[in-house]
Design a protein around this motif. Structure first.
Motif, mmCIF file in Angstrom:
data_model
loop_
_atom_site.group_PDB
_atom_site.id
_atom_site.type_symbol
_atom_site.label_atom_id
_atom_site.label_comp_id
_atom_site.label_asym_id
_atom_site.label_seq_id
_atom_site.Cartn_x
_atom_site.Cartn_y
_atom_site.Cartn_z
ATOM 1 N N GLY A 1 -10.863 0.402 -3.229
ATOM 2 C CA GLY A 1 -10.547 -0.488 -4.340
ATOM 3 C C GLY A 1 -9.268 -0.141 -5.059
ATOM 4 O O GLY A 1 -9.146 -0.358 -6.269
ATOM 5 N N ARG B 1 -7.694 1.489 1.734
ATOM 6 C CA ARG B 1 -7.302 1.040 0.398
ATOM 7 C C ARG B 1 -8.307 0.024 -0.134
ATOM 8 O O ARG B 1 -8.692 0.045 -1.302
ATOM 9 N N GLU B 2 -8.756 -0.866 0.762
ATOM 10 C CA GLU B 2 -9.747 -1.862 0.357
ATOM 11 C C GLU B 2 -11.083 -1.202 0.044
ATOM 12 O O GLU B 2 -11.738 -1.542 -0.946
ATOM 13 N N ARG B 3 -11.501 -0.239 0.882
ATOM 14 C CA ARG B 3 -12.770 0.460 0.637
ATOM 15 C C ARG B 3 -12.738 1.233 -0.676
ATOM 16 O O ARG B 3 -13.747 1.321 -1.382
ATOM 17 N N ASP C 1 -8.536 4.181 -8.357
ATOM 18 C CA ASP C 1 -7.899 2.982 -8.893
ATOM 19 C C ASP C 1 -7.826 3.123 -10.408
ATOM 20 O O ASP C 1 -8.853 3.338 -11.071
ATOM 21 N N GLY D 1 -5.783 -0.679 -6.426
ATOM 22 C CA GLY D 1 -4.970 -1.837 -6.772
ATOM 23 C C GLY D 1 -3.494 -1.518 -6.883
ATOM 24 O O GLY D 1 -2.909 -0.916 -5.985
ATOM 25 N N THR D 2 -2.912 -1.868 -8.010
ATOM 26 C CA THR D 2 -1.464 -1.700 -8.191
ATOM 27 C C THR D 2 -1.079 -0.340 -8.758
ATOM 28 O O THR D 2 0.104 -0.023 -8.842
ATOM 29 N N ALA E 1 -4.660 -0.061 5.134
ATOM 30 C CA ALA E 1 -5.206 -1.235 4.457
ATOM 31 C C ALA E 1 -6.726 -1.167 4.321
ATOM 32 O O ALA E 1 -7.285 -1.503 3.271
ATOM 33 N N THR E 2 -7.402 -0.716 5.395
ATOM 34 C CA THR E 2 -8.864 -0.672 5.357
ATOM 35 C C THR E 2 -9.366 0.322 4.319
ATOM 36 O O THR E 2 -10.290 0.023 3.547
ATOM 37 N N SER F 1 -9.960 0.659 -12.599
ATOM 38 C CA SER F 1 -11.391 0.945 -12.536
ATOM 39 C C SER F 1 -11.750 2.173 -13.359
ATOM 40 O O SER F 1 -12.792 2.209 -14.021
ATOM 41 N N GLY G 1 0.789 -1.235 0.000
ATOM 42 C CA GLY G 1 0.000 0.000 0.000
ATOM 43 C C GLY G 1 0.814 1.273 0.000
ATOM 44 O O GLY G 1 0.286 2.343 0.314
#
Length: 201
Positions: free
Chosen positions: A110, A106-108, A128, A112-113, A103-104, A131, A17
């Motif tokens: 979405g 980043r996940e919410r 992202d 990515g790389t 992390a939380t 997306s 991240g």
């Protein structure tokens, strides 16, 4: 007057991240921040994250207080309050410009790389990249495509300059061939003119 975020950029995101802020974004963050971190939250309307500082939070608090003062009974925007204060986490900002996304969040978001950074004044958005290119707003799709083209062109040009300046590490030069050459005996010189027919008798 506080510095404003201006411009846009593409950033690689590590598996952990981490992303390196572009110089202009980093300098603005350093001039605005009174802490060694940024806040990362959810955008109110768009499917992306926003990065902001404590000054931005205080400005939003002042705006909310003004709205409440004008119409205390009509103000019930709990959704906005949760977005501003609840769905938020801190992201450490290193002295070299490396930003550690929680992390939380980043996940919410979405993420990515690869992330598309878009300035919006007192904060900036993190989208992202995949997306955006797949089903993002048309203006962001165009922006991301242009940034990708510019990035590829820049990398190719830089690569040409590097290869012209010095060979890659481990490259073999023409005089350092690893092939074995079998020596040949010397050839006798030819006495007949090359390309002319020989006279008979």
């Amino acid at each position: 007057m506080q510095e404003m975020y201006i411009g846009s950029a593409l950033c690689e995101v590590t598996p952990g991240g981490e992303l390196m802020l572009p110089r202009r974004f980093f300098e603005t963050s350093r001039s605005r921040c009174i802490d060694e971190f940024l806040f990362i939250g959810l955008h109110e309307e768009s499917p992306c994250l926003i990065a902001f500082d404590r000054v931005y939070v205080l400005q939003r608090q002042f705006e909310i207080a003004e709205r409440f003062a004008k119409s205390p009974r009509a103000f019930h925007d709990h959704h906005q309050l949760r977005r501003t204060y609840g769905f938020v986490d801190t992201a450490p900002l290193a002295p070299d410009g490396m930003l550690q996304l929680p992390a939380t969040m980043r996940e919410r978001g979405g993420i990515g790389t690869a992330a598309l950074l878009v300035a919006s004044g007192a904060c900036f958005e993190l989208w992202d990249l995949e997306s955006v290119l797949a089903h993002g707003p048309s203006d962001l799709v165009t922006l991301a495509a242009l940034l990708q083209t510019h990035q590829v062109t820049k990398e190719v040009t830089h690569g040409d300059i590097v290869s012209a300046a010095r060979p890659c590490a481990g490259a073999q030069s023409a005089t350092q061939s690893t092939l074995r050459v079998q020596p040949l005996p010397p050839l006798s010189p030819r006495h007949d003119p090359v390309g002319r027919p020989r006279r008979s008798g």
